[in-house]
Each structure stands twice: as structure tokens, then as C-alpha cells.
Write a protein that holds these residues in place. Structure first.
Motif, PDB file in Angstrom:
ATOM      1  N   TYR A 342       0.639  -1.290  -0.308  1.00  0.00           N
ATOM      2  CA  TYR A 342       0.290   0.084   0.316  1.00  0.00           C
ATOM      3  C   TYR A 342       1.037   1.169   0.482  1.00  0.00           C
ATOM      4  CZ  TYR A 342      -4.042  -2.423   0.737  1.00  0.00           C
ATOM      5  OH  TYR A 342      -5.536  -3.343   1.188  1.00  0.00           O
ATOM      6  N   ILE A 343       1.756   1.357   0.651  1.00  0.00           N
ATOM      7  CA  ILE A 343       2.286   2.923   0.704  1.00  0.00           C
ATOM      8  C   ILE A 343       3.601   2.287  -0.218  1.00  0.00           C
ATOM      9  CG2 ILE A 343       4.992   3.199   2.252  1.00  0.00           C
ATOM     10  CD1 ILE A 343       4.298   1.888   4.744  1.00  0.00           C
ATOM     11  N   GLY A 344       3.741   1.846  -1.070  1.00  0.00           N
ATOM     12  CA  GLY A 344       4.397   1.978  -2.136  1.00  0.00           C
ATOM     13  C   GLY A 344       3.287   3.385  -3.637  1.00  0.00           C
ATOM     14  N   TYR A 345       1.983   3.006  -3.344  1.00  0.00           N
ATOM     15  CA  TYR A 345       1.167   3.280  -3.815  1.00  0.00           C
ATOM     16  C   TYR A 345       1.022   5.347  -4.002  1.00  0.00           C
ATOM     17  CZ  TYR A 345      -0.624  -0.251  -6.342  1.00  0.00           C
ATOM     18  OH  TYR A 345      -1.159  -1.775  -7.122  1.00  0.00           O
ATOM     19  N   LEU A 346       1.309   4.992  -2.862  1.00  0.00           N
ATOM     20  CA  LEU A 346       1.330   6.255  -2.613  1.00  0.00           C
ATOM     21  C   LEU A 346       3.145   6.904  -2.823  1.00  0.00           C
ATOM     22  CD1 LEU A 346       0.564   9.080   0.061  1.00  0.00           C
ATOM     23  CD2 LEU A 346       2.135   7.669   1.885  1.00  0.00           C
ATOM     24  N   GLY A 347       3.777   6.531  -2.534  1.00  0.00           N
ATOM     25  CA  GLY A 347       5.093   7.476  -2.931  1.00  0.00           C
ATOM     26  C   GLY A 347       5.073   7.891  -4.651  1.00  0.00           C
ATOM     27  N   LEU A 348       4.386   6.417  -5.227  1.00  0.00           N
ATOM     28  CA  LEU A 348       4.140   7.043  -6.304  1.00  0.00           C
ATOM     29  C   LEU A 348       3.472   8.020  -7.000  1.00  0.00           C
ATOM     30  CD1 LEU A 348       3.844   3.568  -8.358  1.00  0.00           C
ATOM     31  CD2 LEU A 348       5.161   4.898  -8.586  1.00  0.00           C
ATOM     32  N   VAL A 349       2.491   8.072  -6.130  1.00  0.00           N
ATOM     33  CA  VAL A 349       1.642   9.597  -6.084  1.00  0.00           C
ATOM     34  C   VAL A 349       2.556  10.762  -6.113  1.00  0.00           C
ATOM     35  CG1 VAL A 349      -0.071  10.828  -4.698  1.00  0.00           C
ATOM     36  CG2 VAL A 349      -0.508   8.230  -5.611  1.00  0.00           C
ATOM     37  N   VAL A 350       3.096  11.137  -5.079  1.00  0.00           N
ATOM     38  CA  VAL A 350       4.160  11.623  -4.380  1.00  0.00           C
ATOM     39  C   VAL A 350       5.188  12.480  -5.555  1.00  0.00           C
ATOM     40  CG1 VAL A 350       5.362  12.696  -2.714  1.00  0.00           C
ATOM     41  CG2 VAL A 350       3.836  11.798  -2.562  1.00  0.00           C
ATOM     42  N   SER A 351       5.476  11.173  -6.371  1.00  0.00           N
ATOM     43  CA  SER A 351       6.546  11.093  -7.101  1.00  0.00           C
ATOM     44  C   SER A 351       5.672  11.340  -8.323  1.00  0.00           C
ATOM     45  CB  SER A 351       7.604   9.778  -7.559  1.00  0.00           C
ATOM     46  OG  SER A 351       8.330   9.517  -6.754  1.00  0.00           O
ATOM     47  N   VAL A 352       5.010  11.273  -8.995  1.00  0.00           N
ATOM     48  CA  VAL A 352       3.937  11.618  -9.995  1.00  0.00           C
ATOM     49  C   VAL A 352       3.714  13.399  -9.657  1.00  0.00           C
ATOM     50  CG1 VAL A 352       2.551  11.315 -11.458  1.00  0.00           C
ATOM     51  CG2 VAL A 352       3.737   9.375 -10.740  1.00  0.00           C
ATOM     52  N   GLY A 353       3.521  13.804  -8.280  1.00  0.00           N
ATOM     53  CA  GLY A 353       2.976  14.660  -7.926  1.00  0.00           C
ATOM     54  C   GLY A 353       3.765  15.929  -8.266  1.00  0.00           C
ATOM     55  N   ILE A 354       4.891  15.813  -7.919  1.00  0.00           N
ATOM     56  CA  ILE A 354       5.922  16.345  -8.418  1.00  0.00           C
ATOM     57  C   ILE A 354       6.711  16.838  -9.793  1.00  0.00           C
ATOM     58  CG2 ILE A 354       8.683  16.487  -7.061  1.00  0.00           C
ATOM     59  CD1 ILE A 354       8.154  15.721  -4.808  1.00  0.00           C
ATOM     60  N   SER A 355       6.620  15.326 -10.214  1.00  0.00           N
ATOM     61  CA  SER A 355       7.142  15.684 -11.777  1.00  0.00           C
ATOM     62  C   SER A 355       6.504  16.424 -12.176  1.00  0.00           C
ATOM     63  CB  SER A 355       7.306  14.643 -11.838  1.00  0.00           C
ATOM     64  OG  SER A 355       8.359  13.221 -11.531  1.00  0.00           O
ATOM     65  N   GLU A 356       4.890  16.111 -12.157  1.00  0.00           N
ATOM     66  CA  GLU A 356       4.433  16.736 -12.705  1.00  0.00           C
ATOM     67  C   GLU A 356       4.452  18.398 -13.173  1.00  0.00           C
ATOM     68  OE1 GLU A 356       1.628  16.114 -15.351  1.00  0.00           O
ATOM     69  OE2 GLU A 356       2.667  14.806 -15.392  1.00  0.00           O
ATOM     70  N   PHE A 357       4.707  18.931 -11.178  1.00  0.00           N
ATOM     71  CA  PHE A 357       4.857  20.379 -11.258  1.00  0.00           C
ATOM     72  C   PHE A 357       6.275  21.063 -11.885  1.00  0.00           C
ATOM     73  CE2 PHE A 357       6.946  23.648  -8.648  1.00  0.00           C
ATOM     74  CZ  PHE A 357       6.334  24.587  -8.744  1.00  0.00           C
ATOM     75  N   LEU A 358       7.479  19.939 -11.866  1.00  0.00           N
ATOM     76  CA  LEU A 358       8.993  19.947 -11.939  1.00  0.00           C
ATOM     77  C   LEU A 358       8.597  19.981 -13.931  1.00  0.00           C
ATOM     78  CD1 LEU A 358      10.775  18.039  -9.668  1.00  0.00           C
ATOM     79  CD2 LEU A 358      10.523  20.464  -9.275  1.00  0.00           C
ATOM     80  N   THR A 359       8.033  19.362 -14.625  1.00  0.00           N
ATOM     81  CA  THR A 359       8.002  19.725 -16.170  1.00  0.00           C
ATOM     82  C   THR A 359       7.702  20.407 -16.094  1.00  0.00           C
ATOM     83  OG1 THR A 359       7.470  16.873 -15.540  1.00  0.00           O
ATOM     84  CG2 THR A 359       7.226  17.740 -17.613  1.00  0.00           C
ATOM     85  N   ASP A 360       6.239  21.242 -16.012  1.00  0.00           N
ATOM     86  CA  ASP A 360       5.668  22.125 -16.221  1.00  0.00           C
ATOM     87  C   ASP A 360       6.534  23.625 -16.516  1.00  0.00           C
ATOM     88  OD1 ASP A 360       2.957  20.810 -16.709  1.00  0.00           O
ATOM     89  OD2 ASP A 360       2.190  21.557 -14.864  1.00  0.00           O
ATOM     90  N   ASN A 361       7.988  23.550 -15.279  1.00  0.00           N
ATOM     91  CA  ASN A 361       8.782  24.450 -15.028  1.00  0.00           C
ATOM     92  C   ASN A 361       9.675  24.312 -15.872  1.00  0.00           C
ATOM     93  OD1 ASN A 361       8.455  25.980 -11.843  1.00  0.00           O
ATOM     94  ND2 ASN A 361       7.137  24.626 -11.573  1.00  0.00           N
ATOM     95  N   ILE A 362       9.527  23.343 -15.664  1.00  0.00           N
ATOM     96  CA  ILE A 362      10.908  22.924 -16.470  1.00  0.00           C
ATOM     97  C   ILE A 362      10.642  23.400 -18.603  1.00  0.00           C
ATOM     98  CG2 ILE A 362      12.337  21.601 -18.019  1.00  0.00           C
ATOM     99  CD1 ILE A 362      12.814  19.711 -15.169  1.00  0.00           C
ATOM    100  N   ARG A 363       9.345  22.611 -18.606  1.00  0.00           N
ATOM    101  CA  ARG A 363       8.819  23.310 -20.370  1.00  0.00           C
ATOM    102  C   ARG A 363       8.961  24.676 -20.430  1.00  0.00           C
ATOM    103  NH1 ARG A 363       4.790  19.956 -20.152  1.00  0.00           N
ATOM    104  NH2 ARG A 363       5.351  18.365 -20.861  1.00  0.00           N
ATOM    105  N   SER A 364       8.398  25.311 -19.748  1.00  0.00           N
ATOM    106  CA  SER A 364       8.158  26.676 -19.787  1.00  0.00           C
ATOM    107  C   SER A 364       9.236  27.306 -20.407  1.00  0.00           C
ATOM    108  CB  SER A 364       7.637  27.467 -17.795  1.00  0.00           C
ATOM    109  OG  SER A 364       5.877  27.097 -18.076  1.00  0.00           O
ATOM    110  N   TYR A 365      10.178  27.221 -18.775  1.00  0.00           N
ATOM    111  CA  TYR A 365      11.576  27.348 -19.605  1.00  0.00           C
ATOM    112  C   TYR A 365      11.864  26.830 -20.475  1.00  0.00           C
ATOM    113  CZ  TYR A 365      16.738  29.281 -17.916  1.00  0.00           C
ATOM    114  OH  TYR A 365      18.170  29.597 -19.220  1.00  0.00           O
ATOM    115  N   VAL A 366      11.968  26.413 -20.424  1.00  0.00           N
ATOM    116  CA  VAL A 366      13.203  25.780 -22.412  1.00  0.00           C
ATOM    117  C   VAL A 366      12.406  26.551 -23.665  1.00  0.00           C
ATOM    118  CG1 VAL A 366      13.370  24.221 -23.722  1.00  0.00           C
ATOM    119  CG2 VAL A 366      13.615  23.994 -21.250  1.00  0.00           C
ATOM    120  N   MET A 367      10.875  26.917 -23.385  1.00  0.00           N
ATOM    121  CA  MET A 367      10.134  27.304 -24.313  1.00  0.00           C
ATOM    122  C   MET A 367      10.050  28.798 -24.400  1.00  0.00           C
ATOM    123  SD  MET A 367       6.901  24.567 -24.390  1.00  0.00           S
ATOM    124  CE  MET A 367       6.080  25.267 -26.325  1.00  0.00           C
TER     125      MET A 367
END
Length: 373
Positions: A342-367
Motif C-alpha cells: 500500500y505504501i508504495g502507491y503513496l510514494g508513486l503518487v508523490v513522485s508523479v505529483g512532484i514530476s508534473e510540477f517540475l515538468t511544467d516549470n522545465i517546459r515553461s523555461y525551455v519554451m
């Protein structure tokens, strides 16, 4: 057992400590290498639209290949790419250099053209099948040999990619999405994982974990606990003494399948997410040459991207497999699966959430470089 458990525990603990320290040191050296030396994929002069002198000074950095004393043929720090930064530590820092050494020693890339990367992929499926058979054994020694075979399978998984890149003269790791090799490698990896999970399931079915109460005085054993055990578990009464009753309970096969199914679901979600972010970051930083090269290089060198990629060095499917292999080797398979299912799913949700936020930041800067043209 292959050796006394106390001795095995000491040796294993020491090896784990060495590996952890080694990987931390290598991560630090990798970050410093990225900051202070040229990056191959950005060593071009096209699409330089940013006028900042500070950013353009990064173009004059020295070559790492000319500065290091470790040959780049076996040095995992020489050619950093998006995928290299997202590969787990064991594959990147241990199996990667070993693949290069084995390839040079046997001459697979140069002299054994009849051995194709796909042939290596098919072979490691066979290795996984043998390993799965051994993992079903009630003997801990056999299960440990099975774990070693699964680690050999992961090494061969690295080797097929290394051979393919060498023959195409590609520097650094890169996902060639959509190619035949990409799909063959993915299918063979999936089969290897499936065999491992089936082997563990069969072992736990034939040797179900037990839990319960041992040598507990009957007068102190709460009635509601006895009732709960009788209603939900298959009870075996070992013996009755004047001092109390000893009970053991078998974990049902349905529960075993549920726990393994939830863990397998984590593996699937981790694999899909990991591949998704590799594709996104490759498109933003390596493949889209229409974007400002200085902005792409600056973001690649940033601590933000190192953190964004580092998340998936820990939570990618290979890391899950290494952890599961360690649990099987230490005879803690059920304990590990119960803890993480069960705990592993929580870790994945956190990882995906952080990644989505950082991806938007990276995309905004590059573009932003395109918008400022």
C-alpha cells in the motif's frame, strides 16, 4: 542455507553499506561533472537565441573526456543523458561499467556480429524462467541462486542496450521509442518480471506465511482475538500445556494473491510513469532542436532537473526489482511485500505529483526561448 545466517547478515549489511556510500559518491560526482564540463548532446551552435553572457559562458567549458583518468568506455559519468540520469543506481554505476568490460573482453559489439541485441534479450527471458523455478523452492539456498539469476537477467538487460548503442555509435543512454529493439526489450523485460512474480506466488502458496500467538497463557489471551483468528484464518493448534495455548495462523492464498497483485500494480504504474517522463524530458531537452540550445543546456545542468530525474532513479521499476530481490535473498519476501503493497502507491503518487510540477516549470523555461525570438 548457503552459510550461517549471522555471518550472511553481517556480510550483506556491509555490502549494502558499501553500495549505498558508493552510489551517493557517484551521484555527487555526476552532478559536479554535469556542472563543470561540456555535455555532448548540447555541444552544437544551432538555435542559440539567448543573449545572456552568463549562459553563453557555459559553452566554453572543458571536455570531461579529456580531463578524466577513467576511460570513457567504462566510465558511467562521461556521457550524461536524460535517460542516464533516470536509470537506477545499480544499473547505471555497477552493471553499466560491467557491460562495457564484458563487451570489450569478449568483443561482442565488434567481433560477434551474429549475436544481436535481440538475441541477448531473448536469452535473459530464459534466465528469468530458470530463476523463477528456483525461487519456488522451499530451500533458501535455491531461492538465493534464483535471485542471483534474476540479477544476471538485469545485467543482460543492460548488455543488450549497450551492444545496440555501440553498434550504432551512440554515446550515452537513450530511449529510441517505437523501434523494433525498443519493443522487444520492453516485452522481454515484462516477461522477466512476470516470471519472477509467478515464482514468488507459487513459493508463498506452497509455503504460506504464518502469524498468530505462541506460548500465550489462555487466561491472558483476549477472547475477541481468538474469535477474530477463528473467523478469518486457518488455525493450526500446535499443543496445549498447563501454561497456555500456542496458535499459528496461515495467511490465505487469496491474501497472498492480493498483496502480490497490489505490488505488481505498483511495478506497472512505476514503469509507465518512468517511461513517460523519460520521453517528456528527452523531447524537451534533447530531441527538440527548435528550442534554444542554451536554455535546454542550462535546464539540464540545473539542480531542479537533477532532482526531477533523481526521483525516478529511486522509484523506477528496476529499483523495485532490486529491493524485492534483496528481500527474497534475506528470506523476508512476505514482510517486504506486506510493508510496501500500500505504501508504495503513496510514494508513486508523490513522485508523479512532484514530476508534473517540475515538468511544467522545465517546459515553461525551455519554451520561453521560442516566445522571445
Amino acid at each position: 542455507m548457503m552459510w550461517p545466517s549471522s555471518q550472511a547478515s553481517k556480510i550483506l549489511t556491509f555490502l549494502l553499506l558499501v553500495i549505498v556510500v558508493y552510489c551517493i559518491c557517484m551521484d555527487t560526482l555526476l552532478f559536479l561533472r554535469i556542472q563543470n564540463y561540456k555535455i555532448d548532446v548540447f555541444d552544437v551552435e544551432t538555435n542559440v537565441t539567448h543573449e545572456s553572457t552568463t549562459l553563453k559562458e557555459t559553452r566554453a567549458l572543458p571536455s570531461y573526456e579529456e580531463s578524466t583518468w577513467v576511460p570513457c568506455t567504462i566510465n558511467p559519468l562521461c556521457h550524461p543523458t536524460v535517460k542516464a540520469l533516470m536509470v537506477d543506481h545499480i544499473n547505471h554505476y555497477i552493471y553499466g561499467p560491467l557491460c562495457a568490460i564484458v563487451d570489450m573482453g569478449l568483443g561482442i559489439s565488434e567481433n560477434m556480429k551474429f549475436i544481436t541485441p535481440n538475441m541477448i534479450s531473448f536469452f535473459h527471458v530464459f534466465v528469468a524462467l530458470v530463476g523463477a523455478k528456483l525461487v519456488t523452492s522451499p530451500s533458501l539456498a535455491s531461492r538465493r541462486i534464483g535471485v542471483v539469476l534474476f540479477q544476471i537477467r538485469m545485467f543482460l538487460d543492460d548488455l543488450d542496450g549497450h551492444v545496440a548503442r555501440e553498434r550504432k555509435h551512440i554515446k550515452g543512454e537513450k530511449s529510441e521509442v517505437g523501434t523494433l529493439g525498443y519493443w522487444v526489450d520492453g516485452i522481454c523485460d515484462t516477461l522477466g518480471v512476470i516470471f519472477m512474480m509467478i515464482g514468488i506466488t507459487l513459493y508463498l502458496r506452497n509455503n504460506p506465511p504464518r502469524r498468530g500467538y505462541k506460548n500465550t497463557p489462555a487466561s491472558t489471551l483476549p477472547y475477541h482475538q481468538l474469535k477474530e483468528i477463528n473467523s478469518t484464518e486457518d488455525i493450526e493448534k500446535d499443543h496445549t500445556t498447563d501454561n497456555g495455548i500456542s496458535y499459528k495462523t496461515k495467511v490465505t492464498f487469496q491474501k497472498i494473491v492480493q498483496v502480490i497483485g497490489l505490488f505488481s500494480g505498483q511495478m506497472l504504474l512505476s514503469s509507465l510513469s518512468w517511461n513517460r517522463y523519460i520521453d517528456i524530458y528527452q523531447d524537451l531537452l534533447e530531441n527538440c532542436t527548435e528550442y534554444d540550445v542554451i536554455r535546454r543546456e542550462t535546464m539540464f545542468k540545473s539542480g531542479k532537473f537533477f532532482f526531477a530525474s533523481g526521483i525516478w532513479r529511486i522509484t523506477n521499476p528496476h529499483s523495485y526489482l532490486h529491493a524485492l530481490s534483496l528481500a527474497v535473498f534475506c528470506d523476508k519476501t512476505w514482510c517486504f511485500l506486506k510493508t510496501i503493497h500500500y505504501i508504495g502507491y503513496l510514494g508513486l503518487v508523490v513522485s508523479v505529483g512532484i514530476s508534473e510540477f517540475l515538468t511544467d516549470n522545465i517546459r515553461s523555461y525551455v519554451m520561453a526561448g521560442i516566445e522571445g525570438r
